[in-house]
Design a protein around this motif. Structure first.
Motif, PDB file in Angstrom:
ATOM      1  N   TRP A   7     -37.569  -6.300  23.962  1.00 20.68           N
ATOM      2  CA  TRP A   7     -38.707  -6.487  23.055  1.00 20.68           C
ATOM      3  C   TRP A   7     -40.012  -6.670  23.819  1.00 20.68           C
ATOM      4  CZ3 TRP A   7     -41.761 -10.959  22.378  1.00 20.68           C
ATOM      5  CH2 TRP A   7     -42.677 -10.872  21.328  1.00 20.68           C
ATOM      6  N   THR A   8     -39.988  -7.496  24.853  1.00 16.70           N
ATOM      7  CA  THR A   8     -41.222  -7.738  25.593  1.00 16.70           C
ATOM      8  C   THR A   8     -41.655  -6.494  26.360  1.00 16.70           C
ATOM      9  OG1 THR A   8     -39.935  -8.653  27.432  1.00 16.70           O
ATOM     10  CG2 THR A   8     -40.851 -10.209  25.853  1.00 16.70           C
ATOM     11  N   SER A   9     -40.701  -5.711  26.852  1.00 13.28           N
ATOM     12  CA  SER A   9     -41.052  -4.494  27.564  1.00 13.28           C
ATOM     13  C   SER A   9     -41.749  -3.510  26.638  1.00 13.28           C
ATOM     14  CB  SER A   9     -39.800  -3.850  28.168  1.00 13.28           C
ATOM     15  OG  SER A   9     -39.208  -4.714  29.099  1.00 13.28           O
ATOM     16  N   GLY A  10     -41.242  -3.416  25.397  1.00 14.99           N
ATOM     17  CA  GLY A  10     -41.847  -2.507  24.428  1.00 14.99           C
ATOM     18  C   GLY A  10     -43.148  -3.032  23.872  1.00 14.99           C
ATOM     19  N   GLY A  11     -43.380  -4.324  24.033  1.00 13.36           N
ATOM     20  CA  GLY A  11     -44.590  -4.922  23.465  1.00 13.36           C
ATOM     21  C   GLY A  11     -45.676  -5.137  24.501  1.00 13.36           C
ATOM     22  N   ASN A  12     -45.678  -4.348  25.580  1.00 15.15           N
ATOM     23  CA  ASN A  12     -46.682  -4.466  26.634  1.00 15.15           C
ATOM     24  C   ASN A  12     -46.772  -5.888  27.181  1.00 15.15           C
ATOM     25  OD1 ASN A  12     -47.478  -1.730  26.515  1.00 15.15           O
ATOM     26  ND2 ASN A  12     -48.756  -2.158  24.728  1.00 15.15           N
ATOM     27  N   ALA A  13     -45.617  -6.493  27.398  1.00 13.92           N
ATOM     28  CA  ALA A  13     -45.580  -7.845  27.950  1.00 13.92           C
ATOM     29  C   ALA A  13     -44.612  -7.897  29.118  1.00 13.92           C
ATOM     30  CB  ALA A  13     -45.189  -8.849  26.868  1.00 13.92           C
ATOM     31  N   LEU A  14     -44.692  -6.894  29.968  1.00 14.63           N
ATOM     32  CA  LEU A  14     -43.789  -6.837  31.122  1.00 14.63           C
ATOM     33  C   LEU A  14     -43.936  -8.061  32.019  1.00 14.63           C
ATOM     34  CD1 LEU A  14     -44.267  -3.087  32.074  1.00 14.63           C
ATOM     35  CD2 LEU A  14     -42.193  -4.099  31.149  1.00 14.63           C
ATOM     36  N   GLN A  15     -45.111  -8.633  32.040  1.00 13.68           N
ATOM     37  CA  GLN A  15     -45.360  -9.786  32.904  1.00 13.68           C
ATOM     38  C   GLN A  15     -44.587 -11.016  32.464  1.00 13.68           C
ATOM     39  OE1 GLN A  15     -47.478  -8.466  30.800  1.00 13.68           O
ATOM     40  NE2 GLN A  15     -48.507 -10.050  29.600  1.00 13.68           N
ATOM     41  N   LEU A  16     -44.003 -10.988  31.256  1.00 12.00           N
ATOM     42  CA  LEU A  16     -43.268 -12.143  30.744  1.00 12.00           C
ATOM     43  C   LEU A  16     -41.758 -12.024  30.932  1.00 12.00           C
ATOM     44  CD1 LEU A  16     -45.181 -12.939  27.420  1.00 12.00           C
ATOM     45  CD2 LEU A  16     -45.416 -14.036  29.665  1.00 12.00           C
ATOM     46  N   ILE A  17     -41.289 -10.928  31.512  1.00  7.61           N
ATOM     47  CA  ILE A  17     -39.845 -10.764  31.690  1.00  7.61           C
ATOM     48  C   ILE A  17     -39.291 -11.852  32.612  1.00  7.61           C
ATOM     49  CG2 ILE A  17     -38.044  -9.299  32.675  1.00  7.61           C
ATOM     50  CD1 ILE A  17     -39.515  -6.890  31.660  1.00  7.61           C
ATOM     51  N   TYR A  18     -39.913 -12.033  33.763  1.00  6.11           N
ATOM     52  CA  TYR A  18     -39.424 -13.063  34.689  1.00  6.11           C
ATOM     53  C   TYR A  18     -39.534 -14.466  34.091  1.00  6.11           C
ATOM     54  CZ  TYR A  18     -39.067 -16.070  38.776  1.00  6.11           C
ATOM     55  OH  TYR A  18     -38.699 -17.066  39.647  1.00  6.11           O
ATOM     56  N   PRO A  19     -40.671 -14.845  33.485  1.00  9.97           N
ATOM     57  CA  PRO A  19     -40.726 -16.166  32.841  1.00  9.97           C
ATOM     58  C   PRO A  19     -39.674 -16.353  31.757  1.00  9.97           C
ATOM     59  CG  PRO A  19     -42.933 -15.298  33.125  1.00  9.97           C
ATOM     60  CD  PRO A  19     -41.988 -14.198  33.501  1.00  9.97           C
ATOM     61  N   LEU A  20     -39.356 -15.288  31.019  1.00  8.83           N
ATOM     62  CA  LEU A  20     -38.315 -15.395  30.007  1.00  8.83           C
ATOM     63  C   LEU A  20     -36.969 -15.705  30.644  1.00  8.83           C
ATOM     64  CD1 LEU A  20     -38.980 -12.551  27.405  1.00  8.83           C
ATOM     65  CD2 LEU A  20     -38.633 -14.967  26.896  1.00  8.83           C
ATOM     66  N   MET A  21     -36.634 -14.971  31.696  1.00 13.25           N
ATOM     67  CA  MET A  21     -35.348 -15.183  32.358  1.00 13.25           C
ATOM     68  C   MET A  21     -35.286 -16.572  32.980  1.00 13.25           C
ATOM     69  SD  MET A  21     -34.874 -11.423  34.115  1.00 13.25           S
ATOM     70  CE  MET A  21     -33.312 -11.836  34.882  1.00 13.25           C
ATOM     71  N   ALA A  22     -36.385 -16.995  33.619  1.00 12.17           N
ATOM     72  CA  ALA A  22     -36.414 -18.326  34.209  1.00 12.17           C
ATOM     73  C   ALA A  22     -36.381 -19.402  33.138  1.00 12.17           C
ATOM     74  CB  ALA A  22     -37.670 -18.483  35.072  1.00 12.17           C
ATOM     75  N   VAL A  64     -39.740 -26.635  22.351  1.00 10.76           N
ATOM     76  CA  VAL A  64     -41.177 -26.827  22.568  1.00 10.76           C
ATOM     77  C   VAL A  64     -41.514 -26.617  24.039  1.00 10.76           C
ATOM     78  CG1 VAL A  64     -43.041 -28.532  22.561  1.00 10.76           C
ATOM     79  CG2 VAL A  64     -41.514 -28.350  20.594  1.00 10.76           C
ATOM     80  N   MET A  65     -40.670 -27.136  24.928  1.00  8.65           N
ATOM     81  CA  MET A  65     -40.895 -26.953  26.361  1.00  8.65           C
ATOM     82  C   MET A  65     -40.833 -25.472  26.739  1.00  8.65           C
ATOM     83  SD  MET A  65     -41.467 -29.837  27.969  1.00  8.65           S
ATOM     84  CE  MET A  65     -41.005 -29.437  29.652  1.00  8.65           C
ATOM     85  N   PHE A  66     -39.895 -24.753  26.154  1.00 11.85           N
ATOM     86  CA  PHE A  66     -39.752 -23.326  26.436  1.00 11.85           C
ATOM     87  C   PHE A  66     -41.000 -22.564  25.986  1.00 11.85           C
ATOM     88  CE2 PHE A  66     -38.497 -19.073  24.978  1.00 11.85           C
ATOM     89  CZ  PHE A  66     -37.995 -18.541  26.153  1.00 11.85           C
ATOM     90  N   VAL A  67     -41.467 -22.845  24.772  1.00 16.34           N
ATOM     91  CA  VAL A  67     -42.667 -22.178  24.257  1.00 16.34           C
ATOM     92  C   VAL A  67     -43.882 -22.519  25.120  1.00 16.34           C
ATOM     93  CG1 VAL A  67     -44.242 -22.020  22.290  1.00 16.34           C
ATOM     94  CG2 VAL A  67     -41.768 -22.073  21.899  1.00 16.34           C
ATOM     95  N   ALA A  68     -43.991 -23.794  25.499  1.00 17.38           N
ATOM     96  CA  ALA A  68     -45.112 -24.206  26.353  1.00 17.38           C
ATOM     97  C   ALA A  68     -45.073 -23.483  27.698  1.00 17.38           C
ATOM     98  CB  ALA A  68     -45.077 -25.725  26.561  1.00 17.38           C
ATOM     99  N   TRP A  69     -43.870 -23.308  28.251  1.00 20.13           N
ATOM    100  CA  TRP A  69     -43.721 -22.590  29.521  1.00 20.13           C
ATOM    101  C   TRP A  69     -44.166 -21.143  29.375  1.00 20.13           C
ATOM    102  CZ3 TRP A  69     -43.721 -21.330  34.253  1.00 20.13           C
ATOM    103  CH2 TRP A  69     -43.012 -20.226  34.750  1.00 20.13           C
ATOM    104  N   MET A  70     -43.811 -20.501  28.258  1.00 19.33           N
ATOM    105  CA  MET A  70     -44.209 -19.113  28.055  1.00 19.33           C
ATOM    106  C   MET A  70     -45.730 -18.987  27.949  1.00 19.33           C
ATOM    107  SD  MET A  70     -41.465 -17.487  28.361  1.00 19.33           S
ATOM    108  CE  MET A  70     -42.230 -15.909  28.056  1.00 19.33           C
ATOM    109  N   TYR A  71     -46.350 -19.921  27.237  1.00 21.42           N
ATOM    110  CA  TYR A  71     -47.812 -19.905  27.138  1.00 21.42           C
ATOM    111  C   TYR A  71     -48.445 -20.146  28.510  1.00 21.42           C
ATOM    112  CZ  TYR A  71     -48.397 -19.581  22.067  1.00 21.42           C
ATOM    113  OH  TYR A  71     -48.428 -19.137  20.769  1.00 21.42           O
ATOM    114  N   ALA A  72     -47.871 -21.055  29.283  1.00 22.57           N
ATOM    115  CA  ALA A  72     -48.393 -21.342  30.611  1.00 22.57           C
ATOM    116  C   ALA A  72     -48.271 -20.113  31.518  1.00 22.57           C
ATOM    117  CB  ALA A  72     -47.645 -22.532  31.222  1.00 22.57           C
TER     118      ALA A  72
END
Length: 268
Positions: free
Chosen positions: A62-77, A129-137
């Motif tokens: 989903w993130t790859s298709g949504g022009n959010a490739l930069q979030l793949i690593y943060p998602l996995m972490a 909440v911590m997970f969402v905050a990490w993604m925003y960070a």
């Protein structure tokens, strides 16, 4: 009264379970016992754990298709932040095996009938909440270095991260901030869920006991955190499929770590 039960447990008092000092050998032994639990009932994990890597693959797609490739690593972490929630059923299986009870996979769902389920959900909500905050960070760090423009392709982005000063800054800052998030989660929930499953002490006591456990055993808890981080990394490499093995082992091991750290209730 219902809200107070979530915070303090069924009796209305804040419990302070006794914390024991443990050794590095105890941490390794907890991991070994978790592996024993895994081998004892491996059929359970298709039901309990394959959902985890499947969701991860869907999110990456989903993130790859949504022009959010930069979030793949943060998602996995970031999956490490949600790991304690995913392992709740595994704690129950280990608890039942310890007591010599039936460990059929259906019993993993019995946590939903636990009197502590409101507190479990409250602590789980904290992790979300911590997970969402990490993604925003993570997104804010990327935008601070690269601006609002998304990467053109995964390979161009990887090359930029690995071979430019800007990319090195992203690695250093991103991992430093991620370490802080992981440390907070470790300190507040390392044994919170097993404790709630074992005793209806409330969310506050579960978090406070986890903090005391880390304070009493800092070296051992850092060792445990490193084990979790390294094994999750290894499990994530083959498209997250390895998490179907890593997650149950860590989940079972967390139960045994809890047993070593928190002294049992004394019979009066």
């Amino acid at each position: 009264m219902g809200n107070m039960h979530v915070i303090t447990g069924s009796d209305g008092d804040v419990a302070h379970p006794q914390i024991r000092k443990i050794s590095n050998a105890d941490v390794i032994d907890a991991l070994r016992k978790g592996l024993d639990d895994f081998w004892d009932k491996p059929s359970h994990y298709v039901f309990l754990c394959l959902i985890y890597p499947i969701v991860g693959v869907v999110l990456i797609t989903w993130t790859s298709g949504g022009n959010a490739l930069q979030l793949i690593y943060p998602l996995m972490a970031g999956f490490a932040l949600l790991g304690p929630i995913a392992a709740i059923g595994l704690y129950e299986i280990s608890r039942r095996r310890e007591l010599g009870l039936d460990t059929s996979w259906k019993h993993a769902l019995e946590v939903t009938r636990s009197p502590a389920i409101p507190a479990i959900l409250a602590v789980g909500a904290l992790l979300v909440v911590m997970f969402v905050a990490w993604m925003y960070a993570a997104q804010a760090i990327y935008q601070g270095l690269y601006g609002l423009e998304a990467p053109d392709s995964i390979w161009a982005f990887v090359g930029n991260v690995l071979f430019t000063p800007q990319g090195w800054s992203l690695i250093v800052v991103g991992n430093a901030v991620g370490f802080v998030f992981a440390l907070v989660v470790l300190c507040t929930t390392v044994i919170a869920f097993p404790l709630l499953l074992d005793r209806d002490v409330g969310a506050y006591s579960a978090i406070e006991t986890s903090v005391r456990a880390v304070a009493a055993n800092p070296v051992q808890m850092i060792l445990w955190g490193l084990i979790v981080a390294i094994t999750l990394l290894i499990g994530s490499i083959p498209l997250l499929v390895g998490l179907a093995i890593v997650m149950p082992v860590l989940g079972h091991a967390t139960w045994h770590l809890y047993r070593k750290v928190v002294a049992p209730v004394e019979n009066k």
